[in-house]
Scaffold this motif. Structure first.
Motif, PDB file in Angstrom:
ATOM      1  N   THR A 246       0.880  -1.197  -0.335  1.00 20.63           N
ATOM      2  CA  THR A 246       0.010  -0.095  -0.059  1.00 20.63           C
ATOM      3  C   THR A 246       0.852   1.157   0.035  1.00 20.63           C
ATOM      4  O   THR A 246       1.889   1.297   0.627  1.00 20.63           O
ATOM      5  CB  THR A 246      -0.885   0.102   1.112  1.00 20.63           C
ATOM      6  N   LEU A 247       0.219   2.387  -0.523  1.00 17.20           N
ATOM      7  CA  LEU A 247       0.986   3.678  -0.505  1.00 17.20           C
ATOM      8  C   LEU A 247      -0.192   4.504  -0.162  1.00 17.20           C
ATOM      9  O   LEU A 247      -1.187   4.707  -0.903  1.00 17.20           O
ATOM     10  CB  LEU A 247       1.519   4.135  -2.192  1.00 17.20           C
ATOM     11  N   ASN A 248       0.131   5.303   0.818  1.00 14.27           N
ATOM     12  CA  ASN A 248      -0.879   6.275   1.152  1.00 14.27           C
ATOM     13  C   ASN A 248      -0.270   7.731   0.451  1.00 14.27           C
ATOM     14  O   ASN A 248       0.975   8.160   0.501  1.00 14.27           O
ATOM     15  CB  ASN A 248      -0.599   6.575   2.850  1.00 14.27           C
ATOM     16  N   ILE A 249      -1.354   8.385  -0.180  1.00 14.66           N
ATOM     17  CA  ILE A 249      -1.103   9.699  -0.627  1.00 14.66           C
ATOM     18  C   ILE A 249      -1.989  10.677   0.192  1.00 14.66           C
ATOM     19  O   ILE A 249      -3.253  10.413   0.012  1.00 14.66           O
ATOM     20  CB  ILE A 249      -1.641   9.729  -2.049  1.00 14.66           C
ATOM     21  N   ALA A 250      -1.212  11.467   0.724  1.00 15.76           N
ATOM     22  CA  ALA A 250      -1.788  12.413   1.853  1.00 15.76           C
ATOM     23  C   ALA A 250      -2.329  13.435   1.077  1.00 15.76           C
ATOM     24  O   ALA A 250      -2.013  14.044   0.101  1.00 15.76           O
ATOM     25  CB  ALA A 250      -0.801  12.599   3.144  1.00 15.76           C
TER      26      ALA A 250
ATOM     27  N   PRO B 215      -8.157  16.595  -5.945  1.00 16.34           N
ATOM     28  CA  PRO B 215      -7.233  17.758  -6.174  1.00 16.34           C
ATOM     29  C   PRO B 215      -6.487  17.617  -4.769  1.00 16.34           C
ATOM     30  O   PRO B 215      -6.992  16.906  -3.775  1.00 16.34           O
ATOM     31  CB  PRO B 215      -7.971  19.075  -5.873  1.00 16.34           C
ATOM     32  N   PHE B 216      -5.404  18.225  -4.744  1.00 18.90           N
ATOM     33  CA  PHE B 216      -4.252  18.091  -3.536  1.00 18.90           C
ATOM     34  C   PHE B 216      -4.733  19.174  -2.470  1.00 18.90           C
ATOM     35  O   PHE B 216      -5.158  20.490  -3.090  1.00 18.90           O
ATOM     36  CB  PHE B 216      -2.884  18.080  -3.862  1.00 18.90           C
ATOM     37  N   ALA B 217      -5.107  18.811  -1.486  1.00 21.84           N
ATOM     38  CA  ALA B 217      -5.430  19.826  -0.498  1.00 21.84           C
ATOM     39  C   ALA B 217      -4.350  20.935  -0.521  1.00 21.84           C
ATOM     40  O   ALA B 217      -3.269  20.590  -0.174  1.00 21.84           O
ATOM     41  CB  ALA B 217      -5.677  19.290   0.848  1.00 21.84           C
ATOM     42  N   GLY B 218      -4.716  22.415  -0.523  1.00 22.63           N
ATOM     43  CA  GLY B 218      -3.920  23.359  -0.543  1.00 22.63           C
ATOM     44  C   GLY B 218      -2.996  23.505  -1.727  1.00 22.63           C
ATOM     45  O   GLY B 218      -2.081  24.265  -1.505  1.00 22.63           O
ATOM     46  N   GLY B 219      -3.297  22.719  -2.693  1.00 25.36           N
ATOM     47  CA  GLY B 219      -2.228  22.490  -3.818  1.00 25.36           C
ATOM     48  C   GLY B 219      -0.979  21.885  -3.610  1.00 25.36           C
ATOM     49  O   GLY B 219      -0.364  21.999  -4.250  1.00 25.36           O
ATOM     50  N   VAL B 220      -0.588  21.392  -2.465  1.00 27.12           N
ATOM     51  CA  VAL B 220       0.386  20.807  -2.002  1.00 27.12           C
ATOM     52  C   VAL B 220       0.367  19.402  -2.681  1.00 27.12           C
ATOM     53  O   VAL B 220      -0.096  18.490  -2.303  1.00 27.12           O
ATOM     54  CB  VAL B 220       0.468  20.599  -0.550  1.00 27.12           C
ATOM     55  N   VAL B 221       1.534  19.392  -3.503  1.00 25.55           N
ATOM     56  CA  VAL B 221       1.787  18.249  -4.147  1.00 25.55           C
ATOM     57  C   VAL B 221       2.705  17.218  -3.625  1.00 25.55           C
ATOM     58  O   VAL B 221       3.635  17.681  -2.701  1.00 25.55           O
ATOM     59  CB  VAL B 221       2.510  18.620  -5.624  1.00 25.55           C
ATOM     60  N   PRO B 222       2.601  15.883  -3.708  1.00 24.05           N
ATOM     61  CA  PRO B 222       3.395  14.930  -2.959  1.00 24.05           C
ATOM     62  C   PRO B 222       4.936  15.033  -3.240  1.00 24.05           C
ATOM     63  O   PRO B 222       5.068  15.237  -4.513  1.00 24.05           O
ATOM     64  CB  PRO B 222       2.757  13.535  -3.067  1.00 24.05           C
TER      65      PRO B 222
END
Ligand SMILES: *[C@@H]1O[C@H](CO)[C@@H](O)[C@H](O)[C@H]1NC(C)=O
Ligand SMILES: *[C@@H]1O[C@H](CO)[C@@H](O)[C@H](O)[C@H]1NC(C)=O
Ligand SMILES: *[C@@H]1O[C@H](CO)[C@@H](O)[C@H](O)[C@H]1NC(C)=O
Ligand SMILES: *[C@@H]1O[C@H](CO)[C@@H](O)[C@H](O)[C@H]1NC(C)=O
Length: 169
Positions: free
Chosen positions: A57-61, A142-149
């Motif tokens: 598994t990979l979590n993408i926060a 969308p990424f919350a706050g535009g923050v890219v992983p």
């Protein structure tokens, strides 16, 4: 491939072993949309979660919400910018991404390898058409706050498969 991209690729390979998600990203370079192949920095781990224990598994926060979109067969999306920095998960069909002011293109086939990232919120944009005779279904997340992983850029241009789970020894 640019020399810098070669070194970035070598560094990424040398620095980290494990299983990673590589995926095509639509970015803005010098005000024009461009394609890059990214590797998310966080590796897959072994799940301890209920119902998935033992699976990779990979979590993408930091995801904001999800929009489920059904595009009709042979739909023309036209030239546009990413509305938000976002993950786009193509579930079915085919998306063809072209660059009016750039080189290369990407066919994204819905399914296992159909996840991309679109962060070209500014500049001249990309053109997306959906050439298949079936509907193309996608989740835009969308990424919350535009923050890219966190990620490394493996090379300029689309990944071989739009997204791929890759094990680095
Ligand atoms: C989804 O998230 C984006 C980015 O944070 C936000 O701009 C948009 O308003 C959200 N949509 C809904 C329906 O909440
Ligand atoms: C960047 O691209 C946008 C959209 O095409 C355009 O309106 C703007 O003038 C461009 N800016 C520069 C600095 O070229
Ligand atoms: C977008 O791409 C499609 C398919 O390649 C092409 O037919 C269409 O003319 C393009 N649209 C624009 C505005 O570039
Ligand atoms: C892309 O595919 C080519 C040809 O199969 C292969 O040589 C290359 O290693 C692949 N690159 C990546 C990053 O998977």
């Amino acid at each position: 491939m640019r020399l810098a991209a070669v070194f970035a690729s070598l560094l990424a390979t040398a620095a980290a072993s494990g299983t990673f998600l590589d995926l095509t990203a639509i970015v803005t370079h010098h005000n024009n949309s461009a394609l890059e192949c990214w590797r998310l920095a966080d590796p897959f781990t072994t799940s301890a979660g209920a119902g998935t224990a033992g699976a990779a598994t990979l979590n993408i926060a930091g995801l904001a919400n999800a929009t489920y979109t059904v595009l009709p067969p042979r739909f023309e999306g036209g030239v546009h910018n990413a509305p938000h920095p976002q993950l786009v998960v193509f579930l079915s069909g085919v998306a063809h991404v072209t660059l009016p002011h750039g080189t290369g293109d990407a066919f994204v086939v819905g399914g296992a390898d159909g996840t991309i990232i679109a962060v070209d919120t500014t500049g001249t944009g990309h053109n997306t058409s959906y050439p298949s005779n079936a509907a193309t279904r996608a989740l835009q997340i969308p990424f919350a706050g535009g923050v890219v992983p966190p990620h490394t850029v493996l090379f300029s241009g689309a990944c071989n498969d739009s997204s791929q789970v890759v094990t680095v020894a």
